[in-house]
Design a protein around this motif. Structure first.
Motif, PDB file in Angstrom:
ATOM      1  N   ALA A 370      19.577 -29.536  -6.601  1.00 46.98           N
ATOM      2  CA  ALA A 370      18.872 -30.224  -7.669  1.00 46.98           C
ATOM      3  C   ALA A 370      18.432 -31.563  -7.042  1.00 46.98           C
ATOM      4  O   ALA A 370      17.336 -32.050  -7.334  1.00 46.98           O
ATOM      5  N   LYS A 371      19.270 -32.281  -6.229  1.00 48.17           N
ATOM      6  CA  LYS A 371      18.995 -33.669  -5.754  1.00 48.17           C
ATOM      7  C   LYS A 371      17.771 -33.615  -4.699  1.00 48.17           C
ATOM      8  O   LYS A 371      16.997 -34.735  -4.703  1.00 48.17           O
ATOM      9  N   PHE A 372      17.753 -32.899  -3.835  1.00 43.51           N
ATOM     10  CA  PHE A 372      16.838 -32.963  -2.625  1.00 43.51           C
ATOM     11  C   PHE A 372      15.703 -31.713  -3.052  1.00 43.51           C
ATOM     12  O   PHE A 372      14.917 -31.578  -1.863  1.00 43.51           O
ATOM     13  N   ASN A 373      15.576 -31.218  -4.168  1.00 46.28           N
ATOM     14  CA  ASN A 373      14.572 -30.253  -4.494  1.00 46.28           C
ATOM     15  C   ASN A 373      14.476 -29.170  -3.360  1.00 46.28           C
ATOM     16  O   ASN A 373      13.307 -28.849  -2.950  1.00 46.28           O
ATOM     17  N   LEU A 374      15.656 -28.471  -3.276  1.00 43.83           N
ATOM     18  CA  LEU A 374      15.457 -27.346  -2.206  1.00 43.83           C
ATOM     19  C   LEU A 374      15.346 -25.989  -3.097  1.00 43.83           C
ATOM     20  O   LEU A 374      15.186 -25.988  -4.294  1.00 43.83           O
ATOM     21  N   CYS A 375      15.409 -24.934  -2.248  1.00 45.61           N
ATOM     22  CA  CYS A 375      15.167 -23.544  -2.793  1.00 45.61           C
ATOM     23  C   CYS A 375      16.341 -22.864  -3.300  1.00 45.61           C
ATOM     24  O   CYS A 375      17.134 -22.835  -2.374  1.00 45.61           O
ATOM     25  N   GLN A 376      16.536 -22.607  -4.480  1.00 44.80           N
ATOM     26  CA  GLN A 376      17.572 -21.504  -4.743  1.00 44.80           C
ATOM     27  C   GLN A 376      17.797 -20.490  -3.990  1.00 44.80           C
ATOM     28  O   GLN A 376      18.983 -20.125  -3.600  1.00 44.80           O
ATOM     29  N   LYS A 377      16.805 -19.747  -3.880  1.00 44.01           N
ATOM     30  CA  LYS A 377      16.808 -18.492  -3.062  1.00 44.01           C
ATOM     31  C   LYS A 377      17.188 -18.526  -1.626  1.00 44.01           C
ATOM     32  O   LYS A 377      18.089 -18.032  -1.068  1.00 44.01           O
ATOM     33  N   LEU A 378      16.646 -19.781  -0.868  1.00 38.27           N
ATOM     34  CA  LEU A 378      17.017 -20.033   0.583  1.00 38.27           C
ATOM     35  C   LEU A 378      18.406 -20.651   0.459  1.00 38.27           C
ATOM     36  O   LEU A 378      19.059 -20.739   1.714  1.00 38.27           O
ATOM     37  N   CYS A 379      18.810 -21.009  -0.647  1.00 38.35           N
ATOM     38  CA  CYS A 379      20.357 -21.443  -0.497  1.00 38.35           C
ATOM     39  C   CYS A 379      21.509 -20.369  -0.838  1.00 38.35           C
ATOM     40  O   CYS A 379      22.533 -20.602  -1.485  1.00 38.35           O
ATOM     41  N   ASP A 380      20.956 -19.252  -1.114  1.00 43.82           N
ATOM     42  CA  ASP A 380      21.689 -18.036  -1.371  1.00 43.82           C
ATOM     43  C   ASP A 380      22.135 -18.121  -2.907  1.00 43.82           C
ATOM     44  O   ASP A 380      23.377 -17.568  -3.316  1.00 43.82           O
ATOM     45  N   LEU A 381      21.609 -18.994  -3.936  1.00 41.88           N
ATOM     46  CA  LEU A 381      21.983 -19.163  -5.076  1.00 41.88           C
ATOM     47  C   LEU A 381      21.248 -18.347  -6.242  1.00 41.88           C
ATOM     48  O   LEU A 381      21.601 -18.434  -7.404  1.00 41.88           O
ATOM     49  N   TYR A 382      20.215 -17.784  -5.802  1.00 41.26           N
ATOM     50  CA  TYR A 382      19.277 -17.194  -6.307  1.00 41.26           C
ATOM     51  C   TYR A 382      19.070 -15.688  -5.771  1.00 41.26           C
ATOM     52  O   TYR A 382      18.109 -15.825  -5.061  1.00 41.26           O
ATOM     53  N   LYS A 383      19.543 -14.606  -6.316  1.00 44.10           N
ATOM     54  CA  LYS A 383      19.127 -13.261  -5.654  1.00 44.10           C
ATOM     55  C   LYS A 383      17.664 -12.550  -6.043  1.00 44.10           C
ATOM     56  O   LYS A 383      17.787 -12.297  -7.375  1.00 44.10           O
ATOM     57  N   THR A 384      16.767 -12.550  -5.171  1.00 43.93           N
ATOM     58  CA  THR A 384      15.746 -12.053  -5.745  1.00 43.93           C
ATOM     59  C   THR A 384      14.766 -11.569  -4.535  1.00 43.93           C
ATOM     60  O   THR A 384      14.933 -12.348  -3.416  1.00 43.93           O
ATOM     61  N   THR A 385      14.076 -10.738  -4.560  1.00 39.42           N
ATOM     62  CA  THR A 385      13.074 -10.363  -3.366  1.00 39.42           C
ATOM     63  C   THR A 385      11.607 -11.241  -3.662  1.00 39.42           C
ATOM     64  O   THR A 385      11.110 -11.220  -2.633  1.00 39.42           O
ATOM     65  N   GLY A 386      11.356 -11.916  -4.671  1.00 37.42           N
ATOM     66  CA  GLY A 386      10.418 -12.623  -5.107  1.00 37.42           C
ATOM     67  C   GLY A 386      10.738 -14.087  -4.925  1.00 37.42           C
ATOM     68  O   GLY A 386      11.589 -14.416  -4.307  1.00 37.42           O
ATOM     69  N   SER A 387       9.995 -14.854  -5.814  1.00 36.36           N
ATOM     70  CA  SER A 387      10.218 -16.152  -5.904  1.00 36.36           C
ATOM     71  C   SER A 387      11.374 -16.467  -6.904  1.00 36.36           C
ATOM     72  O   SER A 387      11.770 -15.859  -7.619  1.00 36.36           O
ATOM     73  N   CYS A 388      12.074 -17.796  -6.422  1.00 38.52           N
ATOM     74  CA  CYS A 388      13.267 -18.153  -7.252  1.00 38.52           C
ATOM     75  C   CYS A 388      12.750 -18.714  -8.624  1.00 38.52           C
ATOM     76  O   CYS A 388      11.717 -18.912  -8.799  1.00 38.52           O
ATOM     77  N   PHE A 389      13.845 -18.976  -9.447  1.00 39.18           N
ATOM     78  CA  PHE A 389      13.613 -19.330 -10.788  1.00 39.18           C
ATOM     79  C   PHE A 389      12.835 -20.838 -10.831  1.00 39.18           C
ATOM     80  O   PHE A 389      12.017 -21.065 -11.615  1.00 39.18           O
ATOM     81  N   ASP A 390      13.440 -21.483 -10.043  1.00 36.77           N
ATOM     82  CA  ASP A 390      12.861 -23.022  -9.884  1.00 36.77           C
ATOM     83  C   ASP A 390      11.355 -22.874  -9.704  1.00 36.77           C
ATOM     84  O   ASP A 390      10.663 -23.666 -10.098  1.00 36.77           O
TER      85      ASP A 390
END
Length: 503
Positions: A370-390
């Motif tokens: 959240a603080k550094f505007n990173l990608c949830q998917k690339l941080c293994d926090l959102y499992k998906t084959t497409g785009s992350c929720f953010d």
């Protein structure tokens, strides 16, 4: 004049509990000359276990005065008196808090009969009021009621005054053997009195003379009962780690300071706010220390010792194992991935930061995302084959589907890493040693704390391994990482030598 006081309360926390009964006996050094006692309405229910202990019920205090109604009387009757109690910090802290709630600063010199008893009657099996009175033959009626406990404390105090007079008579200069014996006999249980015309320091009125033991007890009232002024005076005014021991020699607290003497004085000067904190202070029977010279080494060594000894009264930094952490990898497209996991699942990779469990590691990583505007998917926090929720809510710039260039995304990853790791991967911090001809060194290699050690002024080294050979190894963990990071951000005077990362 002495005000011997005992309180009954709704619990052991002055910050939240209230007084249910107070008893005050005014002692002039010879006898009780005035007294005051009353039940008090605490304005809240009395817990059942307190009623079991004291016998005081809600019905008994329902029509009793509230504290503010008797506050003036308490001030007046104790004016000019030394506040005396058995475990004085407990009763004194409660009264100070009640007065503070009324906007009044209640302040009296204090004297603890526990401390005075230990000094004048050493070797007793217990110094709790009940057991001490039983052992020395003082009647104690209405135990755990303010009037009963205060009355027993008044008798105990009178006996302690007599013992003090007798000891001073034995030490009084210029007395003949006959005068010394007469001085002791003046207060002996047999009732013998000195011969007519015989006078000594011990036969004068206690109120007209200073009794050394009592004066010393007043002066040292803030000290734990088993700690002497001589012990405190011997404390070094230097940086280091100190240990509080109980009567069995066990370490019950570890602390650190750049000035051990001043820090321990602060420990003993504080008004304790709970029964547990008072028990902590009363259980301190010895103090030892290790000098470090360096403030940073004191911080690191304190953390190590708390984890090693797990002292009863150290709440922070007791964890010695950090099984989870935050790790870094780079994918085939060049994107850097921060991810959390168990440390033992990544034996070939050291965590960027170690944490207490995976739940904490996951929460830590969510915060950085959240603080550094990173990608949830690339941080293994959102499992998906497409785009992350953010990305769907426009908080992710599309690194998850390759829309944001890896170079741009990785810059924010590096900024996040920098916020919880060191600015440089390998470095040595050189600070003061324990002696003028000595220096302390703290070594970090490839982002991992290795330990600290001491070298003399003739020590020279150009390579990182030379410094590594001079230290004692200590464990790396989240706490020491934070200690070093925060210390480097202060206005310290240590020297920092930076090396290119090894390996």
């Amino acid at each position: 004049m002495y005000a011997i006081i005992d309180l009954e309360t709704t619990g052991g926390q002055p910050a939240q509990d209230r007084i249910t009964e107070i008893a005050i006996y005014i002692h002039d050094g010879e006898k009780v000359v005035d007294e005051f006692s009353t039940l008090l309405n605490p304005g809240r229910p009395i817990p059942f276990f307190i009623t079991q202990l004291t016998g005081i019920t809600d019905d008994m205090v329902r029509d009793a005065p509230k504290f503010h109604e008797v506050a003036r009387r308490i001030v007046e009757i104790t004016e000019g008196c030394v506040f005396v109690a058995h475990n004085v910090r407990f009763d004194y802290s409660f009264l100070k808090k009640e007065f503070a709630d009324l906007g009044y600063n209640y302040s009296r010199k204090t004297l603890c009969t526990v401390r005075l008893s230990r000094s004048l009657m050493p070797g007793q099996p217990s110094y709790s009021l009940g057991k001490l009175c039983q052992n020395i033959g003082i009647p104690l009626n209405d135990r755990h009621r303010a009037t009963g406990d205060a009355a027993a404390t008044a008798i105990l105090f009178g006996r302690l005054l007599k013992i003090s007079q007798q000891e001073e008579a034995l030490q009084a200069p210029g007395l003949s053997p006959a005068e010394t014996l007469a001085a002791v006999d003046a207060n002996a249980p047999s009732g013998r009195r000195p011969a007519a015309g015989t006078t000594s320091a011990a036969t004068k009125q206690p109120s007209a003379r200073k009794i050394k033991a009592v004066q010393e007890a007043i002066r040292t009232a803030l000290l734990p009962p088993n700690i002497t002024p001589e012990k405190v005076a011997s404390l070094p005014q230097e940086a280091g780690v100190y240990y509080f021991h109980d009567e069995q020699g066990e370490v019950i607290y570890v602390g650190k300071s750049i000035n051990i003497y001043k820090r321990i004085q602060q420990h003993f000067a504080v008004d304790y706010k709970s029964r547990k904190s008072i028990e902590f202070k009363n259980s301190i029977s010895d103090i030892t220390w290790e000098l470090t010279g360096s403030e940073l080494v004191a911080l690191l060594y304190e953390s190590h010792e708390i984890k090693r000894l797990k002292p009863l009264y150290n709440r922070a930094q007791r964890r010695s194992v950090f099984p989870a952490g935050i790790f870094l990898r780079t994918d085939e497209n060049g994107y850097k991935h921060l991810y959390y996991g168990r440390a033992d699942d990544h034996a070939q990779s050291h965590p960027l930061i170690a944490l207490g469990n995976q739940y904490k590691a996951k929460g830590f990583l969510f915060h950085k995302v959240a603080k550094f505007n990173l990608c949830q998917k690339l941080c293994d926090l959102y499992k998906t084959t497409g785009s992350c929720f953010d990305y769907q809510v426009h908080r992710c710039k599309g690194a998850c589907i390759g829309l944001e260039p890896a170079e741009e995304y990785n810059q924010r990853v590096e900024a996040a890493i920098e916020s919880f790791t060191y600015e440089h991967g390998s470095f040595v911090i050189t600070g003061p040693g324990r002696r003028p001809d000595e220096k302390s060194i703290v070594v970090v290699e490839n982002g991992r704390y290795l330990g600290f050690g001491y070298v003399d002024d003739t020590f020279t080294a150009r390579r990182l391994p030379d410094f590594v050979d001079a230290i004692t190894r200590y464990n790396d963990n989240k706490d020491v990482q934070q200690i070093i990071r925060q210390y480097l951000r202060t206005k310290h005077k240590d020297k920092v030598k930076i090396f290119k990362n090894a390996g």
